[in-house]
Design a protein around this motif. Structure first.
Motif, PDB file in Angstrom:
ATOM      1  N   GLU A   6       0.854  -1.187   0.000  1.00  0.00           N
ATOM      2  CA  GLU A   6       0.000   0.000   0.000  1.00  0.00           C
ATOM      3  C   GLU A   6       0.886   1.232   0.000  1.00  0.00           C
ATOM      4  O   GLU A   6       1.794   1.341   0.825  1.00  0.00           O
ATOM      5  CB  GLU A   6      -0.903   0.009   1.227  1.00  0.00           C
ATOM      6  N   TYR A   8       0.701   5.598  -0.403  1.00  0.00           N
ATOM      7  CA  TYR A   8      -0.101   6.816  -0.453  1.00  0.00           C
ATOM      8  C   TYR A   8       0.655   7.818  -1.312  1.00  0.00           C
ATOM      9  O   TYR A   8       1.823   8.106  -1.051  1.00  0.00           O
ATOM     10  CB  TYR A   8      -0.344   7.360   0.959  1.00  0.00           C
ATOM     11  N   LYS A 106      -4.568   6.342  -2.475  1.00  0.00           N
ATOM     12  CA  LYS A 106      -3.993   5.109  -1.940  1.00  0.00           C
ATOM     13  C   LYS A 106      -3.920   4.105  -3.090  1.00  0.00           C
ATOM     14  O   LYS A 106      -4.925   3.788  -3.710  1.00  0.00           O
ATOM     15  CB  LYS A 106      -4.865   4.560  -0.816  1.00  0.00           C
ATOM     16  N   THR A 108      -3.027   0.325  -3.881  1.00  0.00           N
ATOM     17  CA  THR A 108      -2.821  -0.999  -3.290  1.00  0.00           C
ATOM     18  C   THR A 108      -2.506  -1.979  -4.416  1.00  0.00           C
ATOM     19  O   THR A 108      -3.211  -2.019  -5.419  1.00  0.00           O
ATOM     20  CB  THR A 108      -4.075  -1.474  -2.529  1.00  0.00           C
TER      21      THR A 108
END
Length: 149
Positions: A6, A8, A106, A108
């Motif tokens: 993950e 950001y 975000k 992922t």
């Protein structure tokens, strides 16, 4: 085994999505490769760029599983033919997902469903960190990271 990452990224979903699918974005982040596909589920894709077989080396190829613009890109992938003689027998699933969090995105990444004795799993574990770091850097600064590849 499931590899999950993950990140950001201080940018909107459009900029991050562009890094995942546009020729300019993928060349900047995926070791100089372009992602070639019509992005229709069930259709082929390939990451093509400089490598063992010259400037048009197929590094990874497979089939698009899902494509939801600005949200999800999923595919079943095989290592390129120049890396393993049994490349067509080896595969895993990759899923990129984007989500707005505040004023950032975000990103992922999940990589799973590896065939038994998948030959590139150690490489995947190391390379995804570098590729995702490259995406974040390119989207946020417009610069690429030189890992010496």
């Amino acid at each position: 085994m499931v590899l999950k990452y993950e990140f950001y990224i201080n940018a909107g979903k459009e900029e991050v999505w562009n890094a995942l699918i546009s020729p300019e974005g993928t060349r900047s982040s995926f070791v100089g490769c372009e992602l070639r596909s019509n992005f229709q589920p069930g259709q082929p894709f390939a990451y093509v760029g400089p490598g063992n077989d010259g400037p048009e080396t197929v590094h990874v190829y497979g089939e698009i599983l899902e494509f939801e613009p600005l949200s999800r890109l999923g595919y079943r992938e095989h290592p390129g033919p120049s890396y393993h003689s049994n490349h067509a027998e080896q595969h895993s699933r990759v899923l990129f997902q984007l989500e707005t969090v505040g004023e950032c995105t975000k990103l992922t990444l999940s990589n799973d469903e590896f065939t038994d004795n998948y030959p590139s799993i150690a490489n995947a574990q190391n390379s995804w960190w570098m590729i995702l770091s490259s995406i974040k850097t390119w989207v946020e600064t417009g610069k690429t990271i030189n890992f010496g590849w």
